[in-house]
Write a protein that holds these residues in place. Structure first.
Motif, PDB file in Angstrom:
ATOM      1  N   LYS A   3       0.814  -1.222   0.000  1.00 52.58           N
ATOM      2  CA  LYS A   3       0.000   0.000   0.000  1.00 52.58           C
ATOM      3  C   LYS A   3       0.850   1.276   0.000  1.00 52.58           C
ATOM      4  O   LYS A   3       0.326   2.379  -0.029  1.00 52.58           O
ATOM      5  CB  LYS A   3      -0.943   0.002   1.212  1.00 52.58           C
ATOM      6  CG  LYS A   3      -1.992  -1.105   1.128  1.00 52.58           C
ATOM      7  CD  LYS A   3      -2.903  -1.120   2.327  1.00 52.58           C
ATOM      8  CE  LYS A   3      -3.856  -2.306   2.253  1.00 52.58           C
ATOM      9  NZ  LYS A   3      -4.753  -2.268   1.087  1.00 52.58           N
ATOM     10  N   LEU A   4       2.185   1.111   0.061  1.00 54.97           N
ATOM     11  CA  LEU A   4       3.081   2.274   0.035  1.00 54.97           C
ATOM     12  C   LEU A   4       3.561   2.525  -1.392  1.00 54.97           C
ATOM     13  O   LEU A   4       4.200   1.643  -1.994  1.00 54.97           O
ATOM     14  CB  LEU A   4       4.298   2.030   0.950  1.00 54.97           C
ATOM     15  CG  LEU A   4       4.028   1.945   2.451  1.00 54.97           C
ATOM     16  CD1 LEU A   4       5.285   1.504   3.188  1.00 54.97           C
ATOM     17  CD2 LEU A   4       3.542   3.282   3.006  1.00 54.97           C
ATOM     18  N   ALA A  37      -1.433   3.219   5.538  1.00 51.99           N
ATOM     19  CA  ALA A  37      -1.304   1.835   5.052  1.00 51.99           C
ATOM     20  C   ALA A  37      -1.685   0.841   6.148  1.00 51.99           C
ATOM     21  O   ALA A  37      -2.409  -0.131   5.905  1.00 51.99           O
ATOM     22  CB  ALA A  37       0.122   1.577   4.580  1.00 51.99           C
TER      23      ALA A  37
END
Length: 410
Positions: free
Chosen positions: A357-358, A374
């Motif tokens: 999610k980064l 995240a």
């Protein structure tokens, strides 16, 4: 004059022994970060030290289940007492990683040995009311975790170090060791009823027992994985994530204390079905809501999981008595083993989920902000994946209710 069996004292001494087991979980959770600072241990080393308790437990509970009929419940509990005392004293005087590793392993083995002896002991002395009394016995596990975390919290506040916090466990340890050394024990129910050792091991291969072992994987993961990880998974969603654990654990204490009317009204299999439905609803709310609704989810989830562990063992004690002490302890060992594997698997999956999610190519300052977001997104996703397990249990326990109804008619 021959000493009589005092089942009330045996029961309360068993509860004291289980209290030491749960205090070790609660106090260790409260002092873990301090141990890391004191001995300059990294996250991986702290993780291994914590995991030794989970590995020591199933090892002892399964081996203990196999030897309890040979050496007797009294000797097994005195062995647990020695391991508890050694483990606690070694922890107090720990000097680094290896002394903490060995002391935690000893406490884990002692914890498993307590369950290996006390589950068949409670089932034997209360043979007419097994599931209810096993629920009453097991309420000391969540109860002790609450006491342990409060000891760690308040002792830290007043400046008493982790050594004093760990040393408090010596008092109930000495008490249960003293009581068990003075009391007379019965033989296990399996031995008393004349079921041979060969017949006991043969009973472990019955389809119903294998089905219950598989279900134990699911009930244990639903209860213990979520309890261990709730602070990590929901820390970014609410400022009071640890209060969610306090709430669910508190509900478990009350629920197990009130087990008698519930178990007699719905039967063990009926309780298991209701528990799995409530667990689904509770986990769904924890994974899909925010604000005060999370606490509603925690309350429902606590009501769901509170009966799982003791009622699973109680069901086997009532409906598969020929499996004896080995059957009861295989259930406990299987549950703890499944949790330890799921913790390792989900720990890695959670890290990968957060990393995915980064976005690439961001500055360190931006990364710190994005990391919070995240983690906020990853926590509920882990809860939603775990939600599949109690959904499967709803189907499984519906089948069990129907099967047991038909078996009684036959």
């Amino acid at each position: 004059m021959e000493q009589t069996i005092d089942r009330s004292r045996l029961f309360w001494a068993s509860c004291l022994a289980l209290l030491v087991t749960s205090l070790s979980f609660g106090i260790r959770a409260g002092i873990l970060s301090e141990l890391g600072t004191t001995f300059q241990l990294n996250g991986a080393e702290l993780g291994i030290i914590t995991a030794t308790a989970f590995w020591g437990f199933p090892l002892a509970v399964i081996i203990g289940g196999m030897v309890v009929d040979i050496i007797g419940m009294k000797r097994l509990l005195l062995i647990a007492f020695v391991f508890h005392l050694l483990g606690i004293v070694l922890t107090v005087f720990a000097t680094g990683y290896w002394s903490l590793f060995i002391s935690t392993l000893l406490i884990g083995i002692a914890n498993g040995t307590v369950e290996a002896a006390c589950n068949p002991l409670v089932a034997t002395i209360y043979s007419e009311n097994k599931t209810t009394k096993l629920n009453h016995f097991h309420l000391w596990f969540p109860g002790g975790i609450v006491i342990g975390t409060l000891i760690a919290f308040f002792f830290t506040k007043i400046g008493w170090g982790w050594q004093i916090q760990v040393a408090t466990m010596i008092i109930p340890t000495l008490l249960y060791g003293y009581f068990f050394s003075k009391l007379k024990f019965p033989v296990t129910e399996r031995v008393a009823s004349g079921v041979s050792t060969g017949e006991m091991y043969k009973s472990l291969f019955s389809p119903l027992f294998i089905f219950m072992i598989i279900c134990m994987f699911g009930t244990a993961i639903t209860e213990l994985f979520t309890g261990q990880w709730i602070d990590v998974l929901l820390k970014s969603v609410t400022d009071n994530a640890i209060l969610i654990l306090t709430l669910t654990t508190g509900v478990m204490v009350v629920g197990r204390g009130l087990a008698e009317p519930v178990v007699h009204r719905f039967s063990p299999q009926g309780v298991l079905l209701i528990s799995s439905v409530l667990s689904v609803l509770g986990l769904y709310l924890l994974g899909h809501t925010s604000g005060n609704m999370i606490f509603v989810g925690a309350l429902i989830f606590g009501m769901g999981v509170c009966y799982f562990w003791p009622t699973m063992i109680g069901f086997v004690a009532e409906n598969l008595p020929k499996t004896g002490a080995v059957g009861l302890n295989l259930m406990g060992g299987a549950g703890m083993f499944a949790v330890s594997l799921y913790l390792i698997f989900m720990g890695g999956y959670y890290n990968n989920l957060v990393e995915s999610k980064l976005p690439a190519g961001v500055s360190e300052a931006e990364k710190a902000t994005l990391l919070i977001e995240a983690k906020k997104a990853a926590g509920p996703e882990i809860i939603n994946i775990t939600l599949v397990i109690p959904i499967i249990l709803v189907v499984a326990f519906t089948g069990l209710v129907i099967y047991m109804k038909n078996r009684k008619k036959a």
